[in-house]
Design an enzyme around this catalytic site. Structure first.
Site, PDB file in Angstrom:
ATOM      1  CB  ALA A 110      -0.874   0.008   1.217  1.00  0.00           C
ATOM      2  CG  ASN A 166       0.555  -6.405   6.639  1.00  0.00           C
ATOM      3  OD1 ASN A 166       1.270  -7.291   6.865  1.00  0.00           O
ATOM      4  ND2 ASN A 166      -0.587  -6.506   6.844  1.00  0.00           N
ATOM      5  CG  HIS A 194       0.230   3.660   4.780  1.00  0.00           C
ATOM      6  ND1 HIS A 194       0.047   3.382   5.752  1.00  0.00           N
ATOM      7  CD2 HIS A 194      -0.676   3.085   3.716  1.00  0.00           C
ATOM      8  CE1 HIS A 194      -0.654   2.284   5.845  1.00  0.00           C
ATOM      9  NE2 HIS A 194      -1.098   2.072   4.504  1.00  0.00           N
TER      10      HIS A 194
HETATM   11  N1  LIG Z   1       1.765  -5.626   2.447  1.00  0.00           N
HETATM   12  C1  LIG Z   1       0.628  -4.817   2.441  1.00  0.00           C
HETATM   13  O1  LIG Z   1       0.805  -3.589   1.918  1.00  0.00           O
HETATM   14  C2  LIG Z   1      -0.612  -5.144   2.577  1.00  0.00           C
HETATM   15  C3  LIG Z   1      -1.938  -4.638   2.185  1.00  0.00           C
HETATM   16  C4  LIG Z   1      -3.073  -5.250   2.584  1.00  0.00           C
HETATM   17  C5  LIG Z   1      -3.320  -6.361   3.111  1.00  0.00           C
HETATM   18  N2  LIG Z   1      -2.071  -7.216   3.445  1.00  0.00           N
HETATM   19  C6  LIG Z   1      -2.135  -8.323   4.157  1.00  0.00           C
HETATM   20  O2  LIG Z   1      -2.350  -9.423   3.289  1.00  0.00           O
HETATM   21  C7  LIG Z   1      -3.268 -10.599   3.670  1.00  0.00           C
HETATM   22  C8  LIG Z   1      -4.380 -10.774   2.904  1.00  0.00           C
HETATM   23  O3  LIG Z   1      -5.083  -9.615   2.524  1.00  0.00           O
HETATM   24  P1  LIG Z   1      -6.686  -9.759   1.893  1.00  0.00           P
HETATM   25  O4  LIG Z   1      -7.313  -8.302   2.100  1.00  0.00           O
HETATM   26  O5  LIG Z   1      -6.686 -10.595   0.802  1.00  0.00           O
HETATM   27  O6  LIG Z   1      -7.396 -10.569   3.177  1.00  0.00           O
HETATM   28  P2  LIG Z   1      -8.634 -11.477   3.402  1.00  0.00           P
HETATM   29  O7  LIG Z   1      -9.148 -11.389   4.687  1.00  0.00           O
HETATM   30  O8  LIG Z   1      -9.660 -10.805   2.139  1.00  0.00           O
HETATM   31  O9  LIG Z   1      -8.556 -12.789   2.977  1.00  0.00           O
HETATM   32  C9  LIG Z   1      -7.627 -13.471   3.840  1.00  0.00           C
HETATM   33  C10 LIG Z   1      -7.996 -15.128   3.191  1.00  0.00           C
HETATM   34  O10 LIG Z   1      -6.895 -16.023   3.819  1.00  0.00           O
HETATM   35  C11 LIG Z   1      -7.673 -17.049   4.554  1.00  0.00           C
HETATM   36  N3  LIG Z   1      -6.670 -17.632   5.598  1.00  0.00           N
HETATM   37  C12 LIG Z   1      -6.508 -16.904   6.695  1.00  0.00           C
HETATM   38  N4  LIG Z   1      -5.284 -17.661   7.276  1.00  0.00           N
HETATM   39  C13 LIG Z   1      -4.988 -18.621   6.711  1.00  0.00           C
HETATM   40  C14 LIG Z   1      -4.242 -19.985   6.884  1.00  0.00           C
HETATM   41  N5  LIG Z   1      -3.510 -19.802   7.936  1.00  0.00           N
HETATM   42  N6  LIG Z   1      -4.249 -20.699   5.808  1.00  0.00           N
HETATM   43  C15 LIG Z   1      -4.773 -20.579   4.701  1.00  0.00           C
HETATM   44  N7  LIG Z   1      -5.908 -19.545   4.469  1.00  0.00           N
HETATM   45  C16 LIG Z   1      -5.666 -18.556   5.369  1.00  0.00           C
HETATM   46  C17 LIG Z   1      -8.778 -16.510   5.083  1.00  0.00           C
HETATM   47  O11 LIG Z   1      -9.694 -17.620   5.281  1.00  0.00           O
HETATM   48  C18 LIG Z   1      -9.342 -15.570   3.968  1.00  0.00           C
HETATM   49  O12 LIG Z   1     -10.057 -16.177   3.030  1.00  0.00           O
HETATM   50  C19 LIG Z   1      -3.478 -10.064   4.914  1.00  0.00           C
HETATM   51  O13 LIG Z   1      -2.735 -10.647   6.007  1.00  0.00           O
HETATM   52  C20 LIG Z   1      -3.413  -8.593   5.119  1.00  0.00           C
HETATM   53  O14 LIG Z   1      -2.928  -7.961   6.491  1.00  0.00           O
HETATM   54  C21 LIG Z   1      -0.741  -6.703   3.162  1.00  0.00           C
END
Ligand SMILES: NC(=O)c1ccc[n+]([C@@H]2O[C@H](COP(=O)([O-])OP(=O)(O)OC[C@H]3O[C@@H](n4cnc5c(N)ncnc54)[C@H](O)[C@@H]3O)[C@@H](O)[C@H]2O)c1
Length: 243
Positions: A110, A166, A194
């Site tokens: 992000a 993150n 941010h």
């Molecule tokens: N780096 C960045 O800038 C940034 C930005 C946004 C989100 N993220 C991170 O990316 C990840 C995904 O984001 P999203 O918006 O797609 O989330 P989301 O909640 O839409 O989807 C996450 C999915 O992962 C599944 N899940 C959770 N734990 C699991 C496990 N141990 N094994 C298998 N499946 C599992 C859940 O059931 C869900 O369907 C999150 O951890 C979020 O914090 C990072």
């Protein structure tokens, strides 16, 4: 290259809309149903079906699966960078990847400015600060005006807001310091903002990103969901722009 994804949430859907995904795995199997990919029953099956695995699930998923993926000789993209906050774990993972000849990709997510920080670090960095401003409801706070709800190091911030900062852990890894973080809850703001302040021998930089939410999931910034798409589609690029 066969792309596998752990976690069939917002980021996975954004990727699948733009790139061919071969296999997926989610602890909630039904989340994967509308994706045009093989649904795996466990991590081992996903590893077998993939050449590169995108983690888009949770910090705990990184802690649980990342080493297994690298041990299997597969490269990976990590979105839940908060899962790398523990330095010992991170160093062990990175060094095993070097030994195995695999790659670990940490997308910009992000924010912008990772290129600048990497370059500036060569001349010496003094300070990196992240100020994150999010809707108070998203953060789980009830406030009537913009309120500072956290001030401290990135390593503490990610424990308190595992889904919201993150980028603070990414900035810490890139800069090589546990950066300073401020988190503000704001009842009016609709964007995920941010602001990054960098000081070093190169001079100073201020980077401000006002992220709009993804069209289908207000919790995830659109830019963050697009970031792994760009990364995956540019892996074979002959011309590299920026750092
Ligand atoms: N780096 C960045 O800038 C940034 C930005 C946004 C989100 N993220 C991170 O990316 C990840 C995904 O984001 P999203 O918006 O797609 O989330 P989301 O909640 O839409 O989807 C996450 C999915 O992962 C599944 N899940 C959770 N734990 C699991 C496990 N141990 N094994 C298998 N499946 C599992 C859940 O059931 C869900 O369907 C999150 O951890 C979020 O914090 C990072």
């Amino acid at each position: 290259m066969r792309i596998g994804i752990i976690g069939c949430g917002n980021i996975a859907h954004q990727i699948a809309r733009r790139l061919k995904v071969h296999a997926v795995y989610d602890i909630q199997r039904e989340k994967c149903r509308d994706l045009d990919a093989k649904i795996c029953n466990d991590l081992e099956e996903l590893i077998g079906e993939s050449d590169l695995i995108v983690e888009a699930a949770s910090p705990d998923a990184v802690k649980e699966y990342a080493m297994k993926i690298i041990e299997a000789g597969k490269s990976m993209v990590i979105m839940s960078i908060g899962g790398l906050v523990n330095r010992e774990f991170r160093d062990a993972l990175f060094s095993r990847a070097r030994e195995k000849g695999t790659r670990i990709y940490l997308p910009s997510g992000a924010i912008g400015g990772i290129d600048l920080i990497k370059t500036a670090k060569l001349g010496g960095l003094r300070k990196v600060t992240l100020r994150t401003i999010k809707n108070s409801h998203t953060l789980g706070y009830q406030v009537s005006e913009r309120t500072l709800i956290f001030k401290g190091k990135a390593s503490e911030a990610i424990e308190k807001f595992p889904k919201s900062v993150n980028v603070s852990v990414l900035l810490s890894i890139v800069s090589g310091m546990d950066i300073d973080v401020e988190v503000y809850a704001d009842p009016q703001v609709k964007e995920n903002i941010h602001e990054i302040y960098v000081e070093g021998d190169f001079g100073t930089a201020e980077i401000r990103v006002r992220n709009k939410p993804s069209p289908d999931n207000p919790k995830t910034s659109y830019l963050a969901a697009l970031s792994p798409v760009y990364l995956l589609s540019s892996l074979e690029d002959v011309v590299r722009m920026g750092v």
